[in-house]
Structures are given as structure tokens and as C-alpha cells.
Design a protein around this motif. Structure first.
Motif, PDB file in Angstrom:
ATOM      1  N   ILE A 267       0.241  -1.746  -5.176  1.00  7.57           N
ATOM      2  CA  ILE A 267      -0.599  -2.871  -5.611  1.00  7.57           C
ATOM      3  C   ILE A 267      -1.645  -2.453  -6.648  1.00  7.57           C
ATOM      4  CG2 ILE A 267      -2.283  -2.741  -3.697  1.00  7.57           C
ATOM      5  CD1 ILE A 267      -2.057  -5.926  -3.711  1.00  7.57           C
ATOM      6  N   GLN A 268      -2.026  -1.188  -6.653  1.00  3.81           N
ATOM      7  CA  GLN A 268      -2.961  -0.745  -7.700  1.00  3.81           C
ATOM      8  C   GLN A 268      -2.289  -0.776  -9.077  1.00  3.81           C
ATOM      9  OE1 GLN A 268      -5.191   2.907  -7.021  1.00  3.81           O
ATOM     10  NE2 GLN A 268      -5.838   2.976  -9.165  1.00  3.81           N
ATOM     11  N   TYR A 269      -1.009  -0.368  -9.128  1.00  4.03           N
ATOM     12  CA  TYR A 269      -0.287  -0.469 -10.407  1.00  4.03           C
ATOM     13  C   TYR A 269      -0.238  -1.939 -10.856  1.00  4.03           C
ATOM     14  CZ  TYR A 269       1.714   4.270  -9.741  1.00  4.03           C
ATOM     15  OH  TYR A 269       1.906   5.616  -9.579  1.00  4.03           O
ATOM     16  N   VAL A 270      -0.045  -2.838  -9.883  1.00  3.53           N
ATOM     17  CA  VAL A 270       0.078  -4.260 -10.216  1.00  3.53           C
ATOM     18  C   VAL A 270      -1.255  -4.787 -10.763  1.00  3.53           C
ATOM     19  CG1 VAL A 270       0.590  -6.558  -9.265  1.00  3.53           C
ATOM     20  CG2 VAL A 270       1.911  -4.576  -8.486  1.00  3.53           C
ATOM     21  N   VAL A 271      -2.355  -4.440 -10.084  1.00  2.00           N
ATOM     22  CA  VAL A 271      -3.681  -4.872 -10.548  1.00  2.00           C
ATOM     23  C   VAL A 271      -3.972  -4.263 -11.930  1.00  2.00           C
ATOM     24  CG1 VAL A 271      -6.172  -4.692 -10.079  1.00  2.00           C
ATOM     25  CG2 VAL A 271      -4.602  -5.279  -8.225  1.00  2.00           C
TER      26      VAL A 271
ATOM     27  N   MET B 164       0.818  -1.212   0.000  1.00  2.83           N
ATOM     28  CA  MET B 164       0.000   0.000   0.000  1.00  2.83           C
ATOM     29  C   MET B 164       0.860   1.274   0.000  1.00  2.83           C
ATOM     30  SD  MET B 164      -3.170  -0.555  -0.266  1.00  2.83           S
ATOM     31  CE  MET B 164      -3.805   1.046   0.220  1.00  2.83           C
ATOM     32  N   LEU B 165       2.174   1.126  -0.073  1.00  2.00           N
ATOM     33  CA  LEU B 165       3.012   2.326  -0.119  1.00  2.00           C
ATOM     34  C   LEU B 165       2.754   3.058  -1.432  1.00  2.00           C
ATOM     35  CD1 LEU B 165       6.336   0.905   1.309  1.00  2.00           C
ATOM     36  CD2 LEU B 165       4.692   2.394   2.434  1.00  2.00           C
ATOM     37  N   PRO B 166       2.725   4.393  -1.390  1.00  2.70           N
ATOM     38  CA  PRO B 166       2.373   5.115  -2.610  1.00  2.70           C
ATOM     39  C   PRO B 166       3.559   5.334  -3.548  1.00  2.70           C
ATOM     40  CG  PRO B 166       2.646   6.652  -0.802  1.00  2.70           C
ATOM     41  CD  PRO B 166       2.882   5.271  -0.232  1.00  2.70           C
ATOM     42  N   ILE B 167       3.290   5.194  -4.826  1.00  2.36           N
ATOM     43  CA  ILE B 167       4.201   5.705  -5.846  1.00  2.36           C
ATOM     44  C   ILE B 167       3.455   6.899  -6.415  1.00  2.36           C
ATOM     45  CG2 ILE B 167       5.426   5.219  -8.004  1.00  2.36           C
ATOM     46  CD1 ILE B 167       6.473   3.618  -5.639  1.00  2.36           C
ATOM     47  N   VAL B 168       3.896   8.063  -6.055  1.00  2.00           N
ATOM     48  CA  VAL B 168       3.225   9.349  -6.286  1.00  2.00           C
ATOM     49  C   VAL B 168       1.859   9.336  -5.582  1.00  2.00           C
ATOM     50  CG1 VAL B 168       2.533  11.125  -7.930  1.00  2.00           C
ATOM     51  CG2 VAL B 168       4.558   9.751  -8.385  1.00  2.00           C
ATOM     52  N   ASP B 169       0.784   8.928  -6.252  1.00  2.00           N
ATOM     53  CA  ASP B 169      -0.519   9.006  -5.583  1.00  2.00           C
ATOM     54  C   ASP B 169      -1.307   7.698  -5.597  1.00  2.00           C
ATOM     55  OD1 ASP B 169      -0.958   8.952  -8.261  1.00  2.00           O
ATOM     56  OD2 ASP B 169      -2.116  10.805  -8.375  1.00  2.00           O
TER      57      ASP B 169
ATOM     58  N   GLU C 215     -10.982   9.255 -10.323  1.00  2.00           N
ATOM     59  CA  GLU C 215      -9.931   8.378  -9.760  1.00  2.00           C
ATOM     60  C   GLU C 215     -10.565   7.241  -8.954  1.00  2.00           C
ATOM     61  OE1 GLU C 215      -6.789   8.202 -10.383  1.00  2.00           O
ATOM     62  OE2 GLU C 215      -6.784  10.008 -11.626  1.00  2.00           O
ATOM     63  N   LEU C 216     -11.604   7.567  -8.193  1.00  2.00           N
ATOM     64  CA  LEU C 216     -12.284   6.533  -7.400  1.00  2.00           C
ATOM     65  C   LEU C 216     -13.015   5.531  -8.289  1.00  2.00           C
ATOM     66  CD1 LEU C 216     -14.245   7.850  -4.304  1.00  2.00           C
ATOM     67  CD2 LEU C 216     -12.036   6.725  -4.417  1.00  2.00           C
TER      68      LEU C 216
ATOM     69  N   GLN D 236       7.871  11.214 -14.912  1.00  2.00           N
ATOM     70  CA  GLN D 236       7.135  10.780 -16.116  1.00  2.00           C
ATOM     71  C   GLN D 236       5.781  11.461 -16.225  1.00  2.00           C
ATOM     72  OE1 GLN D 236       6.858   6.514 -15.793  1.00  2.00           O
ATOM     73  NE2 GLN D 236       9.074   6.327 -15.987  1.00  2.00           N
ATOM     74  N   ARG D 237       5.330  12.090 -15.141  1.00  2.00           N
ATOM     75  CA  ARG D 237       3.967  12.636 -15.170  1.00  2.00           C
ATOM     76  C   ARG D 237       3.940  14.048 -15.720  1.00  2.00           C
ATOM     77  NH1 ARG D 237       0.079  10.737 -10.493  1.00  2.00           N
ATOM     78  NH2 ARG D 237      -0.599  12.875 -10.751  1.00  2.00           N
ATOM     79  N   GLU D 238       3.006  14.239 -16.685  1.00  2.00           N
ATOM     80  CA  GLU D 238       2.841  15.547 -17.316  1.00  2.00           C
ATOM     81  C   GLU D 238       2.717  16.664 -16.286  1.00  2.00           C
ATOM     82  OE1 GLU D 238       2.769  16.665 -20.442  1.00  2.00           O
ATOM     83  OE2 GLU D 238       3.522  14.667 -20.979  1.00  2.00           O
TER      84      GLU D 238
END
Ligand code: G1P
Length: 293
Positions: free
Chosen positions: A39-43, A30-35, A90-91, A275-277
């Protein structure tokens, strides 16, 4: 007949001992990469690869992971009422991810044990495994890394792992595969050793957090004795499976960010922000300023 890969197992039950003190109450996944949590990136990688069903292996103390993916109607209504459309979007993105089921791993018995917990949910079909604490991004223009492995599975069958080259002094941290090239970027495995000493390593090709596994892995896991660290190692079971079924390694187009490791976690945050605009310019200036001050 080669069956398609529909399901993905994401082991996410480890203690995160390399990431204390934060991992005490916050699962490292659950650690954030930016926001976004790792695990969300993985899913999202699994979903973008065509996976339609996700099985996350958790421990009792990982409620935050379930909460993150569960719909939160109260918050959605609140954001809608206040016209906060970007935040609401986002939600809602989370609600559109594939169906997720959770399985509790009763005790920490290693990666092999975590995968074994998914047996019933997976059934008799090939499946993907994505380690929940590793972010693997595809190179510009390339398919998601799990999809790259699925393509090899669809062509050749068998099990498939993602490989990256590591320096010799780091082979002792990974599963290391040796084998013969069958086409550019794809090897047929002949040797597979978990965390070898440099002199035992069959190559410098390290398994990189993504797998496609044949369901026969479950029988192999039942037969496999505890390995390195006294844990049931997935690599050991795959090395036995390799004697009766095909196993391939793919030198994938992309790179891995190991989030269970502090310095790489910080680097991943900087890399993703650049990498983010909406952050690139300001972040670049900030880093340049830091380096020249
Ligand atoms: C696990 C696997 C290892 C693999 C590594 C990175 O090790 O056992 O074979 O190379 O993940 O994907 P861990 O990092 O959990 O020690």
C-alpha cells in the motif's frame, strides 16, 4: 468544464481470503515487496501522479495500515540519537506523503460498496481509485500509471480506466472492456462486463486496478443491484454510467503485479529486488545458482 483530479480513494478493506494464512492478522495490503508494504507503493504512485488527498477504505481489523502511515516520533528520536540517518530518512518519507484519511467500510459488500463509502469525503469532483492490493509500475521513462489516466481525463473528460491485455482463459477474473480506438492507446468504451465467460467477453482488455471516476458514479452505485458474487460491482455501475457519460480505457505503459495472489506476490518480490541497485547483483547470482543446481 473538466475539473482536475485531486483526491484518490484506496479500497483496502477486503479479507484477503486468497492469501491465508498470512492475511489473517496482517492485512494483505501490508505485505512487503522487498522492504515496503504494497500500500505504500500505491500511495506513492498517487502522490507522484499529483494527488494531494488520499482516502483509504479500511475494515476494523486493519489497524496496521493506519499505524504504518502515522508519524512515530519516538522511533524518529531514537534513530536521530543513534545517527541512523538512512533509516530515519525512510521514516520521514512517510511523513511527507499527502494527507491520508481513513473510512471504515462497515461490511464487505464488494468494490462498488467500498467506493461508495468515500462519497462524503470525495464530494462533487472527479477522483482516482487505486486498488490497495495491486502494484502497477510504469514502463521505463513513462509517467506513473494513475497520471497516465489523469492526462486522458484532462484531455477528454469523463471516467477512465487502466487496461491491459490478458489471455482469453483469464477474462473471467477481470472487468473486461470493449470499444473503439479514439487515439493510439485510448478506447472509448462501448461494453463493460465484470468477469465475463470467454464467449461473452467483448475483448481481452482487462481493467487493471486504476480508475478515474466521475462523481456521478455515486448515484449509479445507489441504483446498481448486487452483481457477480452477490457483491455491488464497480464495473456494473460504470457500465450504467457509460450510457450517459463518457468512459475511456487506456492501454497504459507499464505492468501490474497482483499482490492478492501468492505466485504473483513472490514474482513481484523477485522482480523488485532485481531492480534495486543494492540487491541486483547478489540476487541475480543467487537465482542463477538456484536454477543451475
Ligand atoms: C476487481 C474488479 C475487476 C478488476 C480487478 C483488477 O476484481 O472488480 O473489474 O479487473 O479488480 O483490477 P477483484 O480482483 O477484486 O476480484
Amino acid at each position: 468544464m473538466i475539473k482536475p483530479v485531486r483526491k484518490a480513494v484506496i479500497p483496502a478493506a477486503g479479507f484477503g481470503t486468497r492469501f491465508l494464512p498470512i492475511a489473517k492478522a496482517v492485512p494483505k495490503e501490508m505485505l512487503p515487496i522487498v522492504d515496503k508494504p504494497v500500500i505504500q507503493y500505491v500511495v506513492e504512485e498517487a502522490a507522484a501522479s499529483g494527488i494531494t488527498e488520499i482516502i483509504i477504505i479500511v475494515s476494523d481489523s486493519k489497524r496496521a495500515i493506519r499505524e504504518h502511515f502515522a508519524a512515530n516520533e519516538k522511533l524518529e528520536a531514537e534513530l536521530a540519537a543513534k545517527n541512523k540517518t538512512d533509516a530515519l530518512e525512510e521514516l520521514l518519507k512517510l511523513n511527507r506523503l499527502p494527507r491520508i484519511t481513513y473510512i471504515v467500510q462497515p461490511k464487505m459488500g464488494g468494490l462498488g460498496d467500498a467506493v461508495r463509502c468515500a462519497r462524503e469525503a470525495v464530494g462533487d469532483e472527479p477522483f482516482a481509485v487505486l486498488l490497495g492490493d495491486a502494484l502497477v509500475s510504469a514502463s521505463e521513462g513513462a509517467k506513473p500509471v494513475t497520471r497516465q489516466l489523469m492526462d486522458v481525463h484532462e484531455k477528454h473528460g469523463g471516467s477512465v480506466v487502466a487496461l491491459e491485455e490478458v489471455p482469453l482463459e483469464k477474462v473471467c477474473r477481470y472487468g473486461i472492456m470493449g470499444g473503439a480506438d479514439i487515439e493510439p492507446g485510448v478506447i472509448r468504451a462501448e461494453k463493460f462486463i465484470e468477469k465475463p465467460r470467454p464467449e461473452e467477453a467483448p475483448s481481452r482488455l482487462a481493467v487493471s486496478a486504476r480508475y478515474i471516476l466521475s462523481p456521478s458514479i455515486f448515484e449509479e452505485l445507489d441504483r446498481t443491484p448486487p452483481g457477480k458474487g452477490g457483491e455491488l460491482q464497480l464495473t456494473d455501475a460504470m457500465a450504467s454510467l457509460m450510457k450517459r457519460e463518457l468512459l475511456f480505457g487506456v492501454k497504459y505503459a507499464g505492468r501490474r503485479h497482483d499482490i492478492g495472489n501468492k505466485i504473483d506476490f513472490v514474482k513481484a518480490n523477485v522482480a523488485f529486488a532485481l531492480q534495486r541497485e543494492d540487491m541486483r547483483v547478489e540476487m541475480g547470482k543467487y537465482l542463477q545458482g538456484l536454477l543451475t543446481s
